[in-house]
Design a protein around this motif. Sequence first.
Motif, PDB file in Angstrom:
ATOM      1  N   VAL A  42      15.248  -3.974  -4.062  1.00 44.00           N
ATOM      2  CA  VAL A  42      15.515  -2.852  -5.136  1.00 44.00           C
ATOM      3  C   VAL A  42      14.583  -1.749  -4.924  1.00 44.00           C
TER       4      VAL A  42
ATOM      5  N   HIS B 279      23.768   7.147  -4.991  1.00 37.49           N
ATOM      6  CA  HIS B 279      22.383   6.996  -4.671  1.00 37.49           C
ATOM      7  C   HIS B 279      21.888   8.459  -3.943  1.00 37.49           C
TER       8      HIS B 279
ATOM      9  N   ARG C  52      26.752   4.001  -2.759  1.00 37.42           N
ATOM     10  CA  ARG C  52      25.884   4.803  -1.532  1.00 37.42           C
ATOM     11  C   ARG C  52      25.886   6.142  -1.824  1.00 37.42           C
TER      12      ARG C  52
ATOM     13  N   GLU D 281      15.835  -0.883   0.024  1.00 37.49           N
ATOM     14  CA  GLU D 281      16.921  -0.521   0.621  1.00 37.49           C
ATOM     15  C   GLU D 281      18.136  -0.422  -0.444  1.00 37.49           C
ATOM     16  N   THR D 282      18.796   0.679  -0.089  1.00 39.52           N
ATOM     17  CA  THR D 282      19.983   0.998  -0.998  1.00 39.52           C
ATOM     18  C   THR D 282      21.184   0.455  -0.644  1.00 39.52           C
ATOM     19  N   ARG D 283      21.323  -0.317   0.433  1.00 32.47           N
ATOM     20  CA  ARG D 283      22.369  -1.135   0.696  1.00 32.47           C
ATOM     21  C   ARG D 283      21.727  -2.307   1.365  1.00 32.47           C
ATOM     22  N   THR D 284      22.119  -3.633   0.494  1.00 33.17           N
ATOM     23  CA  THR D 284      21.234  -4.750   1.092  1.00 33.17           C
ATOM     24  C   THR D 284      22.163  -5.948   1.237  1.00 33.17           C
TER      25      THR D 284
ATOM     26  N   GLN E 296      21.796   0.797  -5.984  1.00 34.96           N
ATOM     27  CA  GLN E 296      21.802  -0.082  -4.982  1.00 34.96           C
ATOM     28  C   GLN E 296      23.138  -0.886  -4.707  1.00 34.96           C
TER      29      GLN E 296
ATOM     30  N   ILE F  28      22.508  -1.539 -10.042  1.00 27.41           N
ATOM     31  CA  ILE F  28      22.867  -2.469  -8.970  1.00 27.41           C
ATOM     32  C   ILE F  28      24.160  -2.858  -9.012  1.00 27.41           C
TER      33      ILE F  28
END
Length: 287
Positions: free
Chosen positions: A230, A184, A181, A233-236, A195, A152
């Motif tokens: 977690v 991932h 990103r 979403e890989t981008r939050t 993430q 994270i």
Amino acid sequence: MLGFSAKWRPGSDSWAVITGSTDGIGLAYAKAMAKKGYCVFLLSRNQQKLDKVKADILNEFPKCPQVKIMAVDFTLDTIYKRISDEIHALNGHVHVLVNNVGMAYKYPEYFTKIPNSDQFISNILNCNILSVTRMTHIILPIMEARRSGIIINVASYSALFPTPFLAIYSASKIYMDYFSRALHSEYSDRGIVVQSVLPYYVSTNMIRNPRISFMIPSPDQFVHSALKTVGVETRTYGYFAHNVLAFFQSFIVKFIIGNNLNTKIAYFRMKRLRKGCYKRKGLSHYV
């Protein structure tokens, strides 16, 4: 961007490593991992704060098997051999890495007028960019060997668009976002979640502890919300109100009007904050 379901694997030999873990969002992640039952390895600069956090976690979270602490200054680039040795000496394996450590400007400023700029530039780049890169480089092979892990990376809402008067800070957070990103995509088929977290304002020391409100959650509120994303979403943005704001600025403003408007809005807002800071110091904001 959607990911796959994250599998938390706490236990007596399973570690969560958290940087910048004595205050704010980092401390909230540390407590959340301890509550899940992970062993936690906390890295931060202040030894006294680390000692207190260790005692508090052991007292508050009986499910947490172990707490290890290490005082380290992430503005330096000579620390990673020692960190690597400590991590590889852990009794068990690392399953979670939270790259939270970071530094910001004391107040918005023109790039050429940043106080002690030579030292500041080195410090902020080491703390915001080198730290996430080197910590990931140390721990990712451990996760890859076990085909399981969660990384994270706490970036910032300022990664959405260039932020004048915070040029180095916003650029460093864009690096974190892109780095996360890309990783991932590289490692998701090996059981590893990476993430990128882009919080708007959270009530922390970094932004002088603003009053908690609908738009500004406490660190614990933010992390409680963000952890639900977690593996989803890989981008939050981590928090409902921040999602709403990001939707407005990222989609409505950016794609209908153009991203330059966001930067112009940030320009005038940061310039106004700079003027207020100069006024409090009794200086001319035209300096």
